[in-house]
Every structure is written in structure tokens, then in C-alpha cells.
Scaffold this motif. Structure first.
Motif, PDB file in Angstrom:
ATOM      1  N   TRP A 712       0.828  -1.194   0.000  1.00 32.30           N
ATOM      2  CA  TRP A 712       0.000   0.000   0.000  1.00 32.30           C
ATOM      3  C   TRP A 712       0.863   1.245   0.000  1.00 32.30           C
ATOM      4  O   TRP A 712       2.054   1.210   0.237  1.00 32.30           O
ATOM      5  N   VAL A 713       0.204   2.381  -0.278  1.00 32.11           N
ATOM      6  CA  VAL A 713       0.837   3.695  -0.240  1.00 32.11           C
ATOM      7  C   VAL A 713       0.055   4.543   0.739  1.00 32.11           C
ATOM      8  O   VAL A 713      -1.179   4.547   0.716  1.00 32.11           O
ATOM      9  N   TYR A 714       0.766   5.288   1.613  1.00 33.35           N
ATOM     10  CA  TYR A 714       0.068   6.146   2.553  1.00 33.35           C
ATOM     11  C   TYR A 714       0.733   7.514   2.596  1.00 33.35           C
ATOM     12  O   TYR A 714       1.900   7.672   2.269  1.00 33.35           O
ATOM     13  N   ASP A 715      -0.048   8.513   2.994  1.00 32.55           N
ATOM     14  CA  ASP A 715       0.411   9.896   3.088  1.00 32.55           C
ATOM     15  C   ASP A 715       1.232  10.065   4.355  1.00 32.55           C
ATOM     16  O   ASP A 715       0.762   9.746   5.453  1.00 32.55           O
ATOM     17  N   LEU A 716       2.470  10.581   4.224  1.00 32.07           N
ATOM     18  CA  LEU A 716       3.347  10.730   5.384  1.00 32.07           C
ATOM     19  C   LEU A 716       2.834  11.783   6.364  1.00 32.07           C
ATOM     20  O   LEU A 716       3.191  11.752   7.543  1.00 32.07           O
ATOM     21  N   THR A 718      -0.681  12.721   6.762  1.00 30.15           N
ATOM     22  CA  THR A 718      -1.989  12.389   7.345  1.00 30.15           C
ATOM     23  C   THR A 718      -2.106  10.944   7.797  1.00 30.15           C
ATOM     24  O   THR A 718      -3.073  10.577   8.454  1.00 30.15           O
ATOM     25  N   TYR A 719      -1.136  10.087   7.384  1.00 28.19           N
ATOM     26  CA  TYR A 719      -1.165   8.656   7.709  1.00 28.19           C
ATOM     27  C   TYR A 719      -2.260   7.906   6.935  1.00 28.19           C
ATOM     28  O   TYR A 719      -2.448   6.712   7.137  1.00 28.19           O
ATOM     29  N   ARG A 720      -3.014   8.578   6.078  1.00 25.09           N
ATOM     30  CA  ARG A 720      -4.138   7.937   5.391  1.00 25.09           C
ATOM     31  C   ARG A 720      -3.630   7.055   4.243  1.00 25.09           C
ATOM     32  O   ARG A 720      -2.645   7.381   3.582  1.00 25.09           O
ATOM     33  N   PHE A 721      -4.342   5.926   4.023  1.00 30.70           N
ATOM     34  CA  PHE A 721      -4.045   5.072   2.880  1.00 30.70           C
ATOM     35  C   PHE A 721      -4.406   5.821   1.603  1.00 30.70           C
ATOM     36  O   PHE A 721      -5.510   6.372   1.480  1.00 30.70           O
ATOM     37  N   LEU A 722      -3.483   5.858   0.660  1.00 32.99           N
ATOM     38  CA  LEU A 722      -3.740   6.488  -0.637  1.00 32.99           C
ATOM     39  C   LEU A 722      -4.068   5.459  -1.708  1.00 32.99           C
ATOM     40  O   LEU A 722      -4.794   5.749  -2.646  1.00 32.99           O
ATOM     41  N   ASP A 723      -3.517   4.296  -1.563  1.00 27.57           N
ATOM     42  CA  ASP A 723      -3.795   3.215  -2.519  1.00 27.57           C
ATOM     43  C   ASP A 723      -3.417   1.899  -1.858  1.00 27.57           C
ATOM     44  O   ASP A 723      -2.573   1.860  -0.958  1.00 27.57           O
ATOM     45  N   VAL A 724      -4.032   0.793  -2.302  1.00 25.82           N
ATOM     46  CA  VAL A 724      -3.791  -0.516  -1.709  1.00 25.82           C
ATOM     47  C   VAL A 724      -4.030  -1.570  -2.772  1.00 25.82           C
ATOM     48  O   VAL A 724      -4.904  -1.410  -3.629  1.00 25.82           O
ATOM     49  N   ASN A 725      -3.212  -2.627  -2.786  1.00 23.60           N
ATOM     50  CA  ASN A 725      -3.368  -3.638  -3.843  1.00 23.60           C
ATOM     51  C   ASN A 725      -4.295  -4.779  -3.405  1.00 23.60           C
ATOM     52  O   ASN A 725      -4.681  -4.881  -2.225  1.00 23.60           O
ATOM     53  N   ASP A 726      -4.628  -5.636  -4.372  1.00 24.13           N
ATOM     54  CA  ASP A 726      -5.586  -6.721  -4.106  1.00 24.13           C
ATOM     55  C   ASP A 726      -5.041  -7.717  -3.088  1.00 24.13           C
ATOM     56  O   ASP A 726      -5.802  -8.283  -2.288  1.00 24.13           O
ATOM     57  N   ALA A 727      -3.709  -7.945  -3.107  1.00 21.82           N
ATOM     58  CA  ALA A 727      -3.135  -8.906  -2.159  1.00 21.82           C
ATOM     59  C   ALA A 727      -3.336  -8.429  -0.718  1.00 21.82           C
ATOM     60  O   ALA A 727      -3.623  -9.225   0.183  1.00 21.82           O
ATOM     61  N   ALA A 728      -3.198  -7.121  -0.484  1.00 20.83           N
ATOM     62  CA  ALA A 728      -3.405  -6.594   0.864  1.00 20.83           C
ATOM     63  C   ALA A 728      -4.868  -6.698   1.267  1.00 20.83           C
ATOM     64  O   ALA A 728      -5.202  -7.022   2.408  1.00 20.83           O
ATOM     65  N   ILE A 729      -5.769  -6.428   0.328  1.00 22.42           N
ATOM     66  CA  ILE A 729      -7.207  -6.522   0.613  1.00 22.42           C
ATOM     67  C   ILE A 729      -7.561  -7.936   1.026  1.00 22.42           C
ATOM     68  O   ILE A 729      -8.266  -8.171   2.011  1.00 22.42           O
ATOM     69  N   LYS A 730      -7.034  -8.891   0.273  1.00 22.83           N
ATOM     70  CA  LYS A 730      -7.329 -10.296   0.574  1.00 22.83           C
ATOM     71  C   LYS A 730      -6.713 -10.727   1.896  1.00 22.83           C
ATOM     72  O   LYS A 730      -7.338 -11.437   2.681  1.00 22.83           O
ATOM     73  N   HIS A 731      -5.480 -10.270   2.164  1.00 21.03           N
ATOM     74  CA  HIS A 731      -4.769 -10.751   3.353  1.00 21.03           C
ATOM     75  C   HIS A 731      -5.301 -10.112   4.640  1.00 21.03           C
ATOM     76  O   HIS A 731      -5.378 -10.781   5.673  1.00 21.03           O
ATOM     77  N   TYR A 732      -5.670  -8.837   4.578  1.00 23.39           N
ATOM     78  CA  TYR A 732      -6.076  -8.133   5.797  1.00 23.39           C
ATOM     79  C   TYR A 732      -7.587  -8.152   6.011  1.00 23.39           C
ATOM     80  O   TYR A 732      -8.060  -7.860   7.114  1.00 23.39           O
ATOM     81  N   GLY A 733      -8.360  -8.459   4.975  1.00 27.04           N
ATOM     82  CA  GLY A 733      -9.796  -8.625   5.151  1.00 27.04           C
ATOM     83  C   GLY A 733     -10.614  -7.368   4.964  1.00 27.04           C
ATOM     84  O   GLY A 733     -11.844  -7.409   5.034  1.00 27.04           O
ATOM     85  N   TYR A 734      -9.986  -6.214   4.754  1.00 27.22           N
ATOM     86  CA  TYR A 734     -10.721  -4.982   4.514  1.00 27.22           C
ATOM     87  C   TYR A 734     -11.024  -4.832   3.028  1.00 27.22           C
ATOM     88  O   TYR A 734     -10.274  -5.313   2.176  1.00 27.22           O
ATOM     89  N   THR A 735     -12.113  -4.160   2.716  1.00 27.95           N
ATOM     90  CA  THR A 735     -12.382  -3.822   1.324  1.00 27.95           C
ATOM     91  C   THR A 735     -11.511  -2.632   0.946  1.00 27.95           C
ATOM     92  O   THR A 735     -10.927  -1.962   1.814  1.00 27.95           O
ATOM     93  N   ARG A 736     -11.426  -2.358  -0.355  1.00 32.34           N
ATOM     94  CA  ARG A 736     -10.645  -1.209  -0.798  1.00 32.34           C
ATOM     95  C   ARG A 736     -11.200   0.090  -0.214  1.00 32.34           C
ATOM     96  O   ARG A 736     -10.452   0.964   0.237  1.00 32.34           O
ATOM     97  N   GLU A 737     -12.515   0.224  -0.203  1.00 34.03           N
ATOM     98  CA  GLU A 737     -13.135   1.433   0.332  1.00 34.03           C
ATOM     99  C   GLU A 737     -12.813   1.610   1.814  1.00 34.03           C
ATOM    100  O   GLU A 737     -12.568   2.730   2.293  1.00 34.03           O
ATOM    101  N   GLU A 738     -12.819   0.476   2.550  1.00 27.52           N
ATOM    102  CA  GLU A 738     -12.504   0.558   3.982  1.00 27.52           C
ATOM    103  C   GLU A 738     -11.047   0.984   4.187  1.00 27.52           C
ATOM    104  O   GLU A 738     -10.742   1.809   5.050  1.00 27.52           O
ATOM    105  N   PHE A 739     -10.153   0.405   3.380  1.00 29.56           N
ATOM    106  CA  PHE A 739      -8.751   0.795   3.491  1.00 29.56           C
ATOM    107  C   PHE A 739      -8.575   2.297   3.248  1.00 29.56           C
ATOM    108  O   PHE A 739      -7.898   2.994   4.006  1.00 29.56           O
ATOM    109  N   LEU A 740      -9.188   2.813   2.185  1.00 32.72           N
ATOM    110  CA  LEU A 740      -8.988   4.204   1.803  1.00 32.72           C
ATOM    111  C   LEU A 740      -9.627   5.171   2.780  1.00 32.72           C
ATOM    112  O   LEU A 740      -9.350   6.377   2.749  1.00 32.72           O
ATOM    113  N   ALA A 741     -10.509   4.673   3.640  1.00 28.98           N
ATOM    114  CA  ALA A 741     -11.117   5.511   4.676  1.00 28.98           C
ATOM    115  C   ALA A 741     -10.339   5.428   5.985  1.00 28.98           C
ATOM    116  O   ALA A 741     -10.704   6.076   6.973  1.00 28.98           O
ATOM    117  N   MET A 742      -9.282   4.618   6.022  1.00 33.13           N
ATOM    118  CA  MET A 742      -8.535   4.375   7.253  1.00 33.13           C
ATOM    119  C   MET A 742      -7.158   5.038   7.189  1.00 33.13           C
ATOM    120  O   MET A 742      -6.728   5.539   6.146  1.00 33.13           O
TER     121      MET A 742
END
Length: 891
Positions: A712-716, A718-742
Motif C-alpha cells: 500500500w501507499v500512505y500519506d506521510l 496524514t497517515y491515510r491510505f492512498l492506494d492498496v493492492n488486491d493482495a493486501a485486501i485479501k490478506h487483511y480482510g478490509y475492502t478497498r473502500e474501507e482501506f482508503l477511509a482508514m
């Protein structure tokens, strides 16, 4: 009349192929043809004059729509000149009339009007544009293959134009409207449009070249990445037009993102993917252009390179120079594009690996220019070769006949081949002193000088590293206080820098020191520091394994000796009379009643296990035949069906009367055999687990090439997720939308957040930083996992961000803990074998010696045998405990 002859003479020698026709459609009679036209068409003037044009030249087979007739009709109707776009034309080849020569001709029909304004003649002139058409086609095909198109903004006319290739990249049909506003609409993100506008405005103002890569949405809704390169043309400081190229780099962008998730061995390749762009003369190899990135690659400026015509060849590493230059020359002569690897010497003396991707540009069928890109592949090259070297050393370490000195020498020589100019050493540390051990490239006199020196805080690099148990880096031996009392010897041999790393065993003791010498003042870079740590860890593993192997061999020998003395029976066999006698212990081993059983050779064979019987028979008869002693193992079957394992010794004895007898002994090794089988089983299980780990590593490697790890990529800020790949979504259990809101805090347990914030604060202080750390992460399910995190600073949509590669190592840590627990149990067993077994064994040996050498000691034999039996029973119980512990490990 004289002037007409002059005009005719001039017309005949004109270099432009020209034909004069009458406007008498549809014949278009040929009036005259100049020499160039006759040469081009391979015709004689008599074949043409007075004949109709289409009679002499039927429709060219390559013109499917009869373009020639249309052009004549256009002239007759408009009385104006008409030019045909370059046409494909077939004519007999001049050198070989039986072959067809294909040319591209630009044809112009020009009417000659009389005083009344009527067409008197039609002048047909042709220009050979074959070379430019072929070059254009090549350029167009190259652009199509490279997904490149061209564009232009004409500020004077307020127009914008795109090439057909660019329209295809943006998936625009011919009817799609194109203006500045519609072109900018492809950049859906406001910040992207602002960035592109800013680049255009800057180029308009100062005429500089701009280069910008941004995401777009095509006319059909597809997401793509476009690299736009542009330049403004200024006239008297005023911009009249901006022009450039646009390349579809979607695949390249995806590859870059995939490479970011790879191990450190691909990090350098990702960072240098653009490389150093260059152009050179194909004949002299003199550079005509080199991009500014050469300073980052080699430490030299572009001006320094261009000022020296032979710069490239001079700065190739000497061992590679001849092959690299000859390889490039060979392929350039054949006008063949080529890619090759070689080493170059940087300005500071470092040596790096280069991958050079070269295109050969020809003019008039001759190589004219070389254009290419140089990429630094040092890390990837060394990483792959270091992996191969370590695999070779591990395979060599598995060979029983390979000495530790040979193994370490092979490793050191392999490292020196990977790092030219480096001289390595491995010194042993014993009793607080340093002993030279492995150093194939260092002077013997120097090694003799440092041999048996005491270690200490100021004892050179190696002595200090051994004393402090920490790596010691000395870039300048002559001026470093650690070498104040020792610098004379290394300096006399040209050694000017020394980096040392201690090899510390599991007990925290320094057993060796790995040293690296250079003949120039030098500090290690980040890659070399990582290599030093890796080499120290690898040497620690090799030396620890060797130490454990020696202990295991000693323990096994002690165990075998103890078991042999614990249950040993003797026998004699008079071969001629077949009379056999057994000791009491041998009857016990066979489980037979001495009073009821009469030993004999045939009776003995009947007690040997059926699967061993023929082999044992052959062994004994071969010993009798050759008169040689023999040792063998056999299985016997006791009366109740129990199978026992024996190790037997047999010796042929010739008596004074010429008769023969054989004496021997049988050692009951059943318990040892069972223990051996248990240990073999344990070893097989450990090997299987190691194979599983190896297969896991192989699968990870394949996955690494074929599919990205969680990333994933995050803003140094704000700490917010800027982008996340499918492998991370599958491994961590969050949807892409949930990741980008975190934020990245949300996947950390509370106790990990301070550590994470400290790492982010450190990253914010750098523009380029590649790090590796281990953290605890939390999945959506609440499960905690250990991850090895690799990170790097990037610019993401104009913001400073950090890209993360997360490798879940939870199972690996659990496995290591399990192996450590098993090793602890094995150490307990080894201790019992080397300590507890000794007491009863010593008593048995003492009593046996008393019986053998002091038969008249006055001690009753029953009392001695009872003592032996008690000690044997105690030893048997100890061996059973060892077997129980072995079985516990197997479970």
C-alpha cells in the motif's frame, strides 16, 4: 528555334524524372520524357514518344483506386496542379531487370496553359521519396510498438493536433472532437490537470522541455498512464507552438508498482528504470548526448562524458572492456539492436554493473547512430550471484568429505569475484587472541604478522570487532586510532581500509571475524553494509553447523561405544568338527536356555532372520576363504518371535595342527538401532520440514514474480491510505473502500503505534529512504500477525508518500520456535549420552578388566557378575530414558 533546343537539352538532363503529355483524354499522348524519367522507368525514349500514357503504363497494380486517372481528371477540370500522396510503384530493377524494384514516388501533375488559358501540356514530375517513406513507416511502426504518439499546439492558429497513434492510445474515433478543453478532459483528476497546465505554462514561458507522467481515462473509459514529453518553440521570446510526444506507459507503470513489492534485489532496478539515456556515433562510439542522470549513475557530469570522445570505453571495467566493445561493434555492423551487461568504474572508484539496451539507427542502409539506455543492475546482479554462491556453499557443506577450510575459502573467493578490488579474510578467535585462518588474497607476510595477536579495544579493525562484538568500519587505516599501533604492516602492503564484522555463536562468544580490505580509502555504502551483515550471519550459520556436526559425531561415537560394552557375547566355532561354544551372555542375547540348546553353525543360521540368512552365510564363508576378519550386522529371531539386531565380529584362527576355527563376538545393538531409527526418523522429519520451507520459499519467489505481495501507499503527513493492492485486501480482510477511509494506525495494535510514528517521523526527514523492519499488524478479524515491512519514499500524485511491502512472517517465527524447542531436547539427549552413560559404563569396564587380569583377586565371581549385571541394568535404564526422549521428539 535555338532556344527551344536549349530548353530541350536542359529538360533532358534535369535530375527530376519528368514526362510531358498532351491533354487529349483519355489517351494523354506522351510528347517527351527526360533522361531521369527513362532511368527510373527503365524505358527507351522510342518506346514512349507518340504513345498514350495508359497504353505504355497500365494502371500500377499497387494503386487499387486508379489514383493516376483521378489526378488527370482533376487537372482537366480545375486547370490547376495536382499532387498525389506518395504512391507505391513497381518497376524492373536497373541492376537486374528480371526483379521488381519497389519505390515510393510523389507525383505532381502540372498543367501548362496557352495564351487562351487552355491546357497545352501536362507536365508529370516524380520525386523518389522511398527512403523518407520507409523511415516514416519505421517510425510509425516503432511508435505503435512503443505505444507513442505525437501532438502539437499551434498558438498562432489556436489549434491542437494529435497523430493517429495518439488517437488510438486515447481510443478516439475519427469523429471524436479535439480541442484543448476536450484533450484536458481526459485527465479526470483536478490536481493532474493543474500539474499538466503548469508544465505547459512553464514551457511556454522559458522554452524548456517538460516530462510528466499522469493517469488518464480514455474515450472508452479505460484507465491508462501517459508519459507526456513536450517542448515550446519560441520566436523572439514568444511561444508560437508547443509540440512533443505522449507514450502509453500503463504496462511499464504496472511493472514498476509490481517491482516495488519485490525483495531488495529489485529495488535498485526500480529506482533506475529510466536509466541514463544516451546517443553516440555508430562508427566512432563518440557520445553526442548523455542525460544528466549519468552523474547519479557514475558520479561524472554529462559535460565530463561529452568532453572525452573515448569516455565510454575508458571507463568500462578492464576485465570487461574488450568483450563489451567488440560485442557492441559486432552488432552495430549488422545494424542489430542489442542488450548486454558489463561493469563500469565510477568516479569514486566503485565498480557497478550496467545493463545497456542499444538501438542501432541506420541512414542509407548504414549504421549512423546508436541510441540507448544504461541501467544500474548492480544490486540485482550481485544479489542473484550472492544467492547462487550461498547455495553452492550450502551444497558443499553437505558433503562429508569437504573440510571447513575448503568451504570457507570457496566462499571468500566467490565474494571477491562479486566485489572486484575487495580482499577478504576470516580470522579465528581463541582465548582472546586472533589467529589468521582463511585469506586467499592477502599477503602472507601480513597474515603472519597478525597471527596470534591479542584482541582489544584498539587492536585494528578485526581485533576491535572481536573485542567489542560489534562491526568496525575503518575507511582510512593511516589516520584511525584503532590502527595506531598496527598500521605500518597493512600500509606497507598497500591496504588502506578495513571493515570487520564479528561472528558470534549462540552462547554470545566471538568465534571468528570476517574482514574486508581495500587498497584505497573507502567507506561502505548501504548495500555493502547490508552485505557485511548478511555475510556475518551466513558465516555464523556455517561455523555453527560445523561445530554442531562435530559434537554430533563425538556424541554418536560415545553412544555406540557405550552400547557395545553394555551387552556383548562371545563365541567359538571349530569349523572341521562344527563344534560351537557360546558365552552365557550370548545365550541371553538369543533368549535361549543354555541347558536345553546345543549351539551349532546350522542351528545358528536357523536363528538368523530369513532376510539376512544368505547374506550372513556368504560373509562368513568369504571370511573363511580369504582368511580375513569381518564385521557385519544381522538380525536374529528369539524363540518368542522378538527380533534383535546384532553387530558381529569374526576372526579366522589357524591352529598348530592345521585345523581352523573362528572366534567372534556379538553385540546386541537393538536399543541403539531403535534409537538410530528414531533419530533417522527425526532427521527425515526435520529434512522434510526444511524441504517444506524451501518449497515455501520457492513458491514465494514465483509469487513474487507473478503476483505482488500485500502493498500500500500512505500519506506521510496524514497517515491515510492512498492506494492498496488486491493482495493486501485479501490478506487483511478490509475492502478497498474501507482501506482508503482508514489510516495506517488502524491496522496496528495500540502498543505498536509509538514505534510506527517514530518510523514515519524518520521517513519524513528524507526524500529517498529504503528501510526494512518487523512490526505487529492487526487484520480486520482482530488477528495479530508479524510482518516484515519494506518501505520507500515516493511522490504519489504530487504528495510525499511512502510505499509499503508487507510480508507476513508469523508462521516462519512459529516454525523457528518449534525447531529451537526440538534442538533443546536434542541437546538434553546429547548431554545424557556424554555424561550419564559414563558412570555405569566405567564400572562395567573396570569389573571386566578385574575379571580378565586379576582372576585370583579373591572376589567371588558371582559377586563380580552381580556387580556387572547391576551396572548393565543401570545402563540399560539410562538408554531406555534416552530412547523415550527420542520418541518424545519424534512425536
Amino acid at each position: 528555334m535555338h532556344k527551344e533546343m536549349e530548353y530541350t537539352a536542359v529538360f533532358r538532363v534535369s535530375p527530376t524524372p519528368t514526362l510531358i503529355l498532351l491533354p487529349n483524354a483519355p489517351l494523354f499522348t506522351i510528347v517527351d520524357a527526360n533522361d531521369s524519367y527513362l532511368t527510373l522507368t527503365n524505358k527507351q525514349r522510342e518506346e514512349l514518344l507518340g504513345k498514350g500514357f495508359f497504353e505504355v503504363f497500365p494502371t500500377n497494380p499497387y494503386l487499387n483506386d486508379n489514383e493516376w486517372k483521378k489526378s488527370f481528371d482533376a487537372i482537366l477540370s480545375t486547370k490547376q496542379a495536382h499532387k498525389l500522396v506518395p504512391q507505391k510503384f513497381a518497376s524492373p530493377a536497373i541492376a537486374s531487370p528480371t526483379h521488381i524494384d519497389i519505390k515510393y514516388l510523389e507525383i505532381q501533375h502540372t498543367p501548362v496553359l496557352d495564351d487562351r488559358g487552355e491546357i497545352q501540356f501536362i507536365v508529370r514530375s516524380m520525386t523518389d521519396v522511398t527512403e523518407s517513406v520507409n523511415h516514416g513507416k519505421f517510425l510509425q511502426e516503432t511508435q505503435q510498438a512503443a505505444r507513442i504518439g505525437s501532438w502539437e499546439i499551434n498558438r498562432a492558429l489556436q489549434t491542437i493536433s494529435w497523430s493517429q497513434e495518439l488517437r488510438e492510445i486515447f481510443e478516439m474515433g475519427p469523429e471524436y472532437p479535439l480541442d484543448f478543453h476536450s484533450a484536458m478532459a481526459f485527465y479526470s483528476d483536478t490536481n493532474d490537470r493543474k500539474a499538466l497546465s503548469k508544465a505547459l505554462q512553464k514551457a511556454t514561458h522559458d522554452g524548456t522541455i517538460f516530462r510528466i507522467a499522469l493517469p488518464v481515462t480514455t474515450a472508452k473509459g479505460h484507465k491508462r498512464w501517459i508519459l507526456t514529453i513536450g517542448k515550446a518553440e519560441l520566436v523572439n521570446g514568444i511561444c508560437v507552438r508547443i509540440y512533443g510526444t505522449a507514450q502509453d506507459i500503463t504496462e511499464k507503470k504496472n511493472t514498476e508498482e509490481a517491482l516495488i513489492s519485490s525483495e531488495h534485489k529489485f529495488h535498485n532496478l526500480i529506482q533506475t528504470i529510466d536509466g541514463v539515456v544516451w546517443e553516440a556515433d555508430a562508427e566512432t562510439f563518440e557520445a553526442t548526448f548523455i542525460s544528466d542522470k549519468v552523474k547519479w549513475l557514475l558520479g561524472y557530469t554529462a559535460d565530463e562524458w561529452l568532453a572525452d570522445p573515448g569516455f565510454w570505453e575508458k571507463n568500462i571495467y578492464e576485465a570487461d572492456r574488450e568483450n563489451a566493445v567488440s560485442y557492441c561493434q559486432k552488432h552495430t555492423k549488422k545494424s542489430a539492436n542489442h542488450t548486454f551487461d558489463y561493469r563500469m568504474v565510477k568516479k569514486n572508484g566503485d565498480i557497478i554493473w550496467i545493463k545497456d539496451i542499444v538501438s542501432v539507427i541506420s541512414e542509407s542502409n548504414k549504421p549512423r547512430w546508436l541510441r540507448g539506455i544504461m541501467v544500474d543492475i548492480t544490486e540485482a546482479k550481485r544479489f542473484a550471484e550472492l544467492n547462487q554462491l550461498e547455495r553452492t556453499i550450502l551444497e558443499l557443506n553437505e558433503k562429508k568429505d569437504a573440510s571447513i577450510e575448503h568451504i570457507l575459502s570457496t566462499y571468500v573467493l566467490g565474494i571477491e569475484a562479486l566485489f572486484p578490488g575487495m580482499a577478504c579474510s576470516i580470522n579465528q578467535i581463541r582465548n582472546g587472541r586472533l589467529f589468521s585462518w582463511i585469506a586467499p588474497s592477502l599477503p602472507t607476510a601480513y597474515l603472519q604478522h597478525i597471527h596470534n595477536l591479542p584482541i582489544g579495544e584498539y587492536a585494528g579493525s578485526c581485533g576491535s570487532a572481536a573485542y567489542t562484538k560489534k562491526p568496525v568500519i575503518v575507511a582510512d587505516i593511516a589516520n584511525n586510532p584503532l590502527w595506531a599501533d598496527f598500521k605500518e604492516q597493512p600500509l606497507n602492503h598497500g591496504l588502506k581500509s578495513c571493515w570487520s564484522s564479528p561472528v558470534v555463536n549462540a552462547q554470545g562468544e566471538v568465534v571468528a571475524v570476517f574482514g574486508i580490505y581495500y587498497k584505497h580509502i573507502r567507506n561502505p555504502n548501504e548495500d555493502e553494509l547490508a552485505f557485511i551483515d548478511r555475510a556475518g550471519a551466513f558465516l555464523n550459520m556455517i561455523l555453527e553447523n560445523h561445530h554442531h556436526a562435530e559434537l554430533a559425531q563425538e556424541t554418536t561415537l560415545m553412544m555406540q561405544q557405550g552400547q557395545a560394552l553394555a551387552h556383548l557375547g562371545t563365541w567359538q566355532w571349530d569349523i572341521e568338527s562344527d563344534h560351537v561354544t557360546w558365552s552365557d551372555t550370548l545365550f541371553d542375547i538369543y533368549g535361549l536356555d543354555k541347558a536345553a540348546y546345543t549351539p551349532g553353525f546350522s542351528a545358528y543360521l536357523s536363528r538368523v532372520h530369513a532376510d539376512d540368512r544368505q547374506r550372513v552365510y556368504d560373509i562368513l564363508h568369504n571370511a573363511i576363504k580369504k582368511g580375513k576378519d569381518t564385521v557385519f550386522e544381522e538380525r536374529i529371531v528369539r524363540p518368542e518371535g522378538e527380533i534383535r539386531h546384532l553387530r558381529s565380529w569374526a576372526k579366522l584362527v589357524l591352529k598348530a595342527d592345521g585345523s581352523r576355527k573362528m572366534i567372534g563376538a556379538c553385540l546386541d545393538i537393538t536399543e541403539a538401532k531403535l534409537a538410530e531409527l528414531a533419530l533417522n526418523k527425526l532427521h527425515a522429519e526435520i529434512e522434510q520440514q526444511l524441504k517444506i520451507v524451501a518449497e515455501s520459499e520457492k513458491k514465494y519467489s514465483n509469487l513474487f514474480h507473478l503476483s505482488p505481495q500485500p502493498m500500500w501507499v500512505y500519506d506521510l503527513d496524514t497517515y491515510r491510505f492512498l492506494d492498496v493492492n488486491d493482495a493486501a485486501i485479501k490478506h487483511y480482510g478490509y475492502t478497498r473502500e474501507e482501506f482508503l477511509a482508514m489510516t495506517i494506525r488502524d491496522i496496528r495494535p495500540p502498543e505498536e503505534i509509538p514505534k510506527m510514528e517514530a518510523a514515519v517521523a524518520y521517513s519524513k526527514q528524507h526524500d529517498e529512504l529504503f528501510t526494512t523492519s518487523v512490526y505487529v499488524h492487526r487484520k480486520k478479524s482482530g488477528e495479530r500477525i508479524y510482518v516484515e515491512v519494506k518501505s520507500n519514499i515516493i511522490k504519489f500524485h504530487g504528495r510525499k508518500a511512502e510505499v509499503i511491502l508487507a510480508h507476513d512472517i508469523s508462521e516462519k517465527l512459529d516454525y523457528i520456535q518449534a525447531i529451537e524447542a526440538q534442538n533443546k531436547k536434542l541437546q538434553d539427549i546429547a548431554w545424557m549420552q556424554s555424561h550419564v552413560v559414563r558412570a555405569p559404563l566405567a564400572r562395567i569396564m573396570g569389573l571386566a578388566d578385574l575379571i580378565q587380569h586379576c582372576p585370583d583377586s579373591g572376589i567371588e565371581s558371582d559377586e563380580l557378575l552381580g556387580a556387572i549385571k547391576d551396572s548393565a541394568t543401570e545402563l540399560d535404564n539410562i538408554l531406555r530414558d534416552i530412547t523415550d526422549k527420542t520418541e518424545q521428539i519424534s512425536r
